[in-house]
Design an enzyme around this catalytic site. Structure first.
Site, PDB file in Angstrom:
ATOM      1  N   SER A 248     -52.005  -8.436  72.353  1.00 39.82           N
ATOM      2  CA  SER A 248     -51.944  -9.856  72.734  1.00 39.82           C
ATOM      3  C   SER A 248     -52.448 -10.196  74.142  1.00 39.82           C
ATOM      4  CB  SER A 248     -50.505 -10.353  72.596  1.00 39.82           C
ATOM      5  OG  SER A 248     -49.688  -9.769  73.596  1.00 39.82           O
TER       6      SER A 248
ATOM      7  N   THR B  50     -53.210 -18.170  67.619  1.00 33.80           N
ATOM      8  CA  THR B  50     -53.262 -18.696  68.980  1.00 33.80           C
ATOM      9  C   THR B  50     -54.255 -19.851  69.115  1.00 33.80           C
ATOM     10  OG1 THR B  50     -53.941 -18.091  71.217  1.00 33.80           O
ATOM     11  CG2 THR B  50     -54.908 -16.818  69.462  1.00 33.80           C
ATOM     12  N   ASP B  51     -54.050 -20.668  70.149  1.00 34.26           N
ATOM     13  CA  ASP B  51     -55.019 -21.732  70.447  1.00 34.26           C
ATOM     14  C   ASP B  51     -56.334 -21.164  71.004  1.00 34.26           C
ATOM     15  OD1 ASP B  51     -54.109 -20.954  72.964  1.00 34.26           O
ATOM     16  OD2 ASP B  51     -53.452 -22.948  73.588  1.00 34.26           O
ATOM     17  N   GLU B  52     -56.301 -19.899  71.455  1.00 36.62           N
ATOM     18  CA  GLU B  52     -57.494 -19.344  72.111  1.00 36.62           C
ATOM     19  C   GLU B  52     -58.676 -19.203  71.153  1.00 36.62           C
ATOM     20  OE1 GLU B  52     -57.032 -16.163  74.833  1.00 36.62           O
ATOM     21  OE2 GLU B  52     -55.061 -16.843  75.500  1.00 36.62           O
TER      22      GLU B  52
ATOM     23  N   TYR C 206     -60.013 -10.490  72.728  1.00 41.37           N
ATOM     24  CA  TYR C 206     -58.712 -10.821  72.110  1.00 41.37           C
ATOM     25  C   TYR C 206     -58.860 -12.013  71.176  1.00 41.37           C
ATOM     26  CZ  TYR C 206     -54.259 -13.285  71.619  1.00 41.37           C
ATOM     27  OH  TYR C 206     -53.195 -13.983  71.116  1.00 41.37           O
TER      28      TYR C 206
ATOM     29  N   SER D  47     -60.822 -11.380  68.092  1.00 45.31           N
ATOM     30  CA  SER D  47     -60.116 -10.594  67.068  1.00 45.31           C
ATOM     31  C   SER D  47     -59.081 -11.462  66.339  1.00 45.31           C
ATOM     32  CB  SER D  47     -59.456  -9.354  67.693  1.00 45.31           C
ATOM     33  OG  SER D  47     -58.396  -9.718  68.563  1.00 45.31           O
ATOM     34  N   LYS D  48     -58.439 -12.374  67.065  1.00 46.64           N
ATOM     35  CA  LYS D  48     -57.492 -13.278  66.402  1.00 46.64           C
ATOM     36  C   LYS D  48     -58.240 -14.243  65.468  1.00 46.64           C
ATOM     37  CE  LYS D  48     -53.590 -13.639  66.815  1.00 46.64           C
ATOM     38  NZ  LYS D  48     -52.430 -12.967  66.149  1.00 46.64           N
TER      39      LYS D  48
HETATM   40  P1  NAD Z   1     -46.545  -8.941  72.287  1.00 49.41           P
HETATM   41  O1  NAD Z   1     -47.716  -8.180  72.774  1.00 49.41           O
HETATM   42  O2  NAD Z   1     -45.416  -9.224  73.210  1.00 49.41           O
HETATM   43  O3  NAD Z   1     -45.916  -8.193  71.019  1.00 49.41           O
HETATM   44  C1  NAD Z   1     -46.714  -7.655  69.994  1.00 49.41           C
HETATM   45  C2  NAD Z   1     -45.818  -6.751  69.134  1.00 49.41           C
HETATM   46  O4  NAD Z   1     -46.629  -6.236  68.069  1.00 49.41           O
HETATM   47  C3  NAD Z   1     -45.268  -5.545  69.893  1.00 49.41           C
HETATM   48  O5  NAD Z   1     -43.906  -5.366  69.592  1.00 49.41           O
HETATM   49  C4  NAD Z   1     -46.102  -4.386  69.373  1.00 49.41           C
HETATM   50  O6  NAD Z   1     -45.399  -3.131  69.399  1.00 49.41           O
HETATM   51  C5  NAD Z   1     -46.401  -4.834  67.954  1.00 49.41           C
HETATM   52  N1  NAD Z   1     -47.615  -4.225  67.403  1.00 49.41           N
HETATM   53  C6  NAD Z   1     -48.830  -4.091  68.000  1.00 49.41           C
HETATM   54  N2  NAD Z   1     -49.691  -3.479  67.183  1.00 49.41           N
HETATM   55  C7  NAD Z   1     -49.010  -3.240  66.014  1.00 49.41           C
HETATM   56  C8  NAD Z   1     -49.361  -2.645  64.774  1.00 49.41           C
HETATM   57  N3  NAD Z   1     -50.599  -2.150  64.561  1.00 49.41           N
HETATM   58  N4  NAD Z   1     -48.436  -2.564  63.802  1.00 49.41           N
HETATM   59  C9  NAD Z   1     -47.175  -3.052  64.007  1.00 49.41           C
HETATM   60  N5  NAD Z   1     -46.779  -3.593  65.169  1.00 49.41           N
HETATM   61  C10 NAD Z   1     -47.690  -3.705  66.158  1.00 49.41           C
HETATM   62  O7  NAD Z   1     -47.135 -10.288  71.682  1.00 49.41           O
HETATM   63  P2  NAD Z   1     -46.483 -11.753  71.633  1.00 49.41           P
HETATM   64  O8  NAD Z   1     -46.819 -12.463  72.882  1.00 49.41           O
HETATM   65  O9  NAD Z   1     -45.090 -11.650  71.171  1.00 49.41           O
HETATM   66  O10 NAD Z   1     -47.391 -12.405  70.487  1.00 49.41           O
HETATM   67  C11 NAD Z   1     -47.006 -12.292  69.117  1.00 49.41           C
HETATM   68  C12 NAD Z   1     -48.054 -12.973  68.262  1.00 49.41           C
HETATM   69  O11 NAD Z   1     -48.166 -14.346  68.634  1.00 49.41           O
HETATM   70  C13 NAD Z   1     -49.458 -12.385  68.423  1.00 49.41           C
HETATM   71  O12 NAD Z   1     -50.068 -12.374  67.172  1.00 49.41           O
HETATM   72  C14 NAD Z   1     -50.164 -13.356  69.364  1.00 49.41           C
HETATM   73  O13 NAD Z   1     -51.545 -13.364  69.119  1.00 49.41           O
HETATM   74  C15 NAD Z   1     -49.517 -14.660  68.975  1.00 49.41           C
HETATM   75  N6  NAD Z   1     -49.447 -15.684  70.023  1.00 49.41           N
HETATM   76  C16 NAD Z   1     -48.933 -15.391  71.254  1.00 49.41           C
HETATM   77  C17 NAD Z   1     -48.809 -16.390  72.217  1.00 49.41           C
HETATM   78  C18 NAD Z   1     -48.237 -16.122  73.587  1.00 49.41           C
HETATM   79  O14 NAD Z   1     -48.279 -17.002  74.446  1.00 49.41           O
HETATM   80  N7  NAD Z   1     -47.668 -14.961  73.851  1.00 49.41           N
HETATM   81  C19 NAD Z   1     -49.240 -17.695  71.908  1.00 49.41           C
HETATM   82  C20 NAD Z   1     -49.773 -17.959  70.639  1.00 49.41           C
HETATM   83  C21 NAD Z   1     -49.847 -16.943  69.708  1.00 49.41           C
HETATM   84  O1  DAU Z   2     -52.875 -19.561  74.647  1.00 52.45           O
HETATM   85  C1  DAU Z   2     -52.125 -18.618  73.938  1.00 52.45           C
HETATM   86  C2  DAU Z   2     -52.324 -17.257  74.561  1.00 52.45           C
HETATM   87  O2  DAU Z   2     -51.594 -17.260  75.791  1.00 52.45           O
HETATM   88  C3  DAU Z   2     -51.855 -16.113  73.660  1.00 52.45           C
HETATM   89  O3  DAU Z   2     -52.665 -16.084  72.522  1.00 52.45           O
HETATM   90  C4  DAU Z   2     -51.967 -14.779  74.402  1.00 52.45           C
HETATM   91  O4  DAU Z   2     -51.448 -13.740  73.597  1.00 52.45           O
HETATM   92  C5  DAU Z   2     -51.164 -14.874  75.683  1.00 52.45           C
HETATM   93  O5  DAU Z   2     -51.270 -13.671  76.420  1.00 52.45           O
HETATM   94  C6  DAU Z   2     -51.621 -16.059  76.529  1.00 52.45           C
HETATM   95  O6  DAU Z   2     -52.954 -15.833  77.048  1.00 52.45           O
HETATM   96  P1  DAU Z   2     -53.379 -16.251  78.544  1.00 52.45           P
HETATM   97  O7  DAU Z   2     -54.518 -15.438  78.940  1.00 52.45           O
HETATM   98  O8  DAU Z   2     -53.484 -17.727  78.666  1.00 52.45           O
HETATM   99  O9  DAU Z   2     -52.028 -15.802  79.319  1.00 52.45           O
HETATM  100  P2  DAU Z   2     -51.795 -15.003  80.694  1.00 52.45           P
HETATM  101  O10 DAU Z   2     -50.337 -15.089  80.983  1.00 52.45           O
HETATM  102  O11 DAU Z   2     -52.435 -13.672  80.681  1.00 52.45           O
HETATM  103  O12 DAU Z   2     -52.567 -15.917  81.737  1.00 52.45           O
HETATM  104  C7  DAU Z   2     -52.219 -17.296  81.912  1.00 52.45           C
HETATM  105  C8  DAU Z   2     -53.181 -17.875  82.927  1.00 52.45           C
HETATM  106  O13 DAU Z   2     -52.886 -17.284  84.215  1.00 52.45           O
HETATM  107  C9  DAU Z   2     -54.637 -17.554  82.646  1.00 52.45           C
HETATM  108  O14 DAU Z   2     -55.444 -18.652  83.026  1.00 52.45           O
HETATM  109  C10 DAU Z   2     -54.930 -16.354  83.543  1.00 52.45           C
HETATM  110  C11 DAU Z   2     -54.022 -16.591  84.745  1.00 52.45           C
HETATM  111  N1  DAU Z   2     -53.519 -15.352  85.412  1.00 52.45           N
HETATM  112  C12 DAU Z   2     -52.955 -14.386  84.644  1.00 52.45           C
HETATM  113  C13 DAU Z   2     -52.508 -13.216  85.223  1.00 52.45           C
HETATM  114  C14 DAU Z   2     -51.902 -12.112  84.385  1.00 52.45           C
HETATM  115  C15 DAU Z   2     -53.611 -15.249  86.782  1.00 52.45           C
HETATM  116  O15 DAU Z   2     -54.099 -16.150  87.483  1.00 52.45           O
HETATM  117  N2  DAU Z   2     -53.160 -14.088  87.358  1.00 52.45           N
HETATM  118  C16 DAU Z   2     -52.609 -13.052  86.638  1.00 52.45           C
HETATM  119  O16 DAU Z   2     -52.246 -12.005  87.239  1.00 52.45           O
END
Ligand code: NAD
Ligand code: DAU
Length: 361
Positions: A86, A135-137, A161, A164-165
């Site tokens: 992620s 994700t919105d990405e 990333y 792939s999503k």
């Molecule tokens: P995360 O990285 O915190 O957790 C991912 C989990 O998936 C982990 O527990 C990891 O062990 C497990 N995993 C990874 N590969 C695997 C595999 N091959 N088989 C089984 N388990 C596996 O991610 P997150 O932030 O909780 O995101 C969860 C989902 O939501 C993802 O699909 C991500 O794309 C989506 N998403 C995340 C955000 C965000 O802001 N974090 C926003 C929108 C969507």
């Molecule tokens: O929009 C949904 C996505 O949000 C999810 O699909 C992803 O799994 C999740 O990781 C998240 O992606 P971002 O890249 O937006 O999140 P991140 O927290 O990594 O970064 C948020 C913003 O902050 C981005 O513009 C990059 C910036 N950033 C991030 C880090 C880690 C910094 O400026 N400094 C940093 O050290």
């Protein structure tokens, strides 16, 4: 078929929050399949260790033998797919794991589910759901005056990333269109809240601030994200699972756009009030502008009108209430953070920040 669901990736950030809320509400048995990569953490689920309605299975969504066994044994009425790599920055350093899990893994999961679903009786077949958490990405980047992403916005992923999503979303779409698999897809904006891995902006800033380390802002810090409290995201997923229309996509967002620098300054001010620095200086003094992320998306914003209008979901938390809960959780759970940051995490910080010349170790 019973009310059991299979959740994948339920030891990660959002999956954990989803599974904990599901158990708290007594909604039925959850079989939690997680590979326990660096992002998966069983400590997140410790309160469920004696709960017979939570069955943890250590495994990969790409393992079709395991999946066939789990599906046959537990006869779930739904599969909710959170499992993914992620973190955008990690995908820039090494995209392969992202292709393997997010694309190939989702494909194997879909194949396994299709085989299981195909053998169900007509009633259970109709009731079954495969919900894919995305994700919105996938929609790419917005200019500052562009309208927010709706469900019909063209896909234009910019990072390994998000590409792939996007690929996984297309596979899910195709499995519905071609085979009739009852799928649902949610595309959500940036989540924040408890159990967020401290490689992501909000928990990283809280952790570094308290550790007296620099707070790294990529580029100018003017990039915009649309923040949603994680429990609101989980509520949206439950709503979609319950009443979402099969084959549909629902955008989920917080109506809460903020530039990164503003988010970081809010966090600094909150920490100044809740846990002042020993030297009395503001945490904002630790802000450091560092080299930008390659291909950094400028702005994400979700138009969550469809899910509000059709399914009656809207966020319950404002950014003010959600971030307050989040900062409090991190202050109260320093052991959780310390356990995570004592291991492999250090290697990531060295690779990503220190090798680029930033002094963040
Ligand atoms: P995360 O990285 O915190 O957790 C991912 C989990 O998936 C982990 O527990 C990891 O062990 C497990 N995993 C990874 N590969 C695997 C595999 N091959 N088989 C089984 N388990 C596996 O991610 P997150 O932030 O909780 O995101 C969860 C989902 O939501 C993802 O699909 C991500 O794309 C989506 N998403 C995340 C955000 C965000 O802001 N974090 C926003 C929108 C969507
Ligand atoms: O929009 C949904 C996505 O949000 C999810 O699909 C992803 O799994 C999740 O990781 C998240 O992606 P971002 O890249 O937006 O999140 P991140 O927290 O990594 O970064 C948020 C913003 O902050 C981005 O513009 C990059 C910036 N950033 C991030 C880090 C880690 C910094 O400026 N400094 C940093 O050290």
């Amino acid at each position: 078929m019973n009310q059991t669901i299979i959740v994948t990736g339920g030891a990660g950030f959002i999956g954990t929050n989803f599974v904990l809320a599901w158990a708290k509400q007594g909604l039925g048995t959850v079989v939690n399949l997680d590979k326990l990569t660096y992002a998966g953490n069983l400590e997140n689920l410790v309160e469920l260790q004696h709960n017979p309605q939570h069955i943890f299975v250590h495994g990969d969504i790409g393992d079709q033998v395991l999946l066939a066994r789990l599906l046959a044994e537990h006869q779930p009425c739904a599969v909710v797919n959170f499992a993914a790599e992620s973190h955008v920055d990690r995908s820039i350093h090494g995209p392969e794991d992202f292709i393997q899990t997010n694309v190939v893994g989702t494909f194997h999961l879909l194949e396994s589910v299709r085989a299981y679903w195909g053998k169900l009786n007509e009633v259970d077949k109709k009731a079954f759901r495969f919900l894919h958490v995305s994700t919105d990405e996938v929609y790419g980047s917005l200019g500052k005056d562009d309208a927010a992403f709706t469900e019909t916005h063209a896909y234009a992923p910019n990072s390994p990333y998000s590409a792939s999503k996007a690929a996984s979303d297309h596979l899910v779409r195709a499995y519905h269109h071609t085979y009739g698999l009852p799928t649902l897809t949610t595309n959500c904006s940036n989540n924040y809240g408890p159990h967020h891995f401290p490689e992501k902006l909000i928990p990283l800033v809280i952790h570094n601030a308290l550790a007296g380390k620099p707070l790294p802002i990529y580029g100018t810090g003017q990039q915009i994200r649309d923040w949603l409290y994680v429990e609101d995201h989980c509520a949206a997923i439950r709503r979609v699972l319950e009443v979402g229309k099969v084959g549909e996509v629902y955008n989920v967002g917080g109506w809460n756009e903020k530039p990164n620098i503003e988010v970081v300054k809010i966090l600094c001010r909150m920490l100044d009030a809740k846990k002042p620095r020993a030297d009395g200086k503001p945490y904002a003094d630790q802000i450091t502008f560092v080299e930008d992320r390659l291909g950094h998306d400028q702005r994400y914003a979700i138009d969550a009108t469809k899910i509000a209008r059709e399914l009656g979901w809207k966020p319950q938390e404002t950014f003010e209430t959600g971030i307050e809960k989040t900062v409090n959780w991190y202050l109260e759970n320093q052991d959780w953070v310390n356990n995570i940051t004592s291991g492999d995490y250090r290697h990531w910080v060295e690779k990503h920040y220190v090798e680029r010349g930033e002094e963040l170790a």
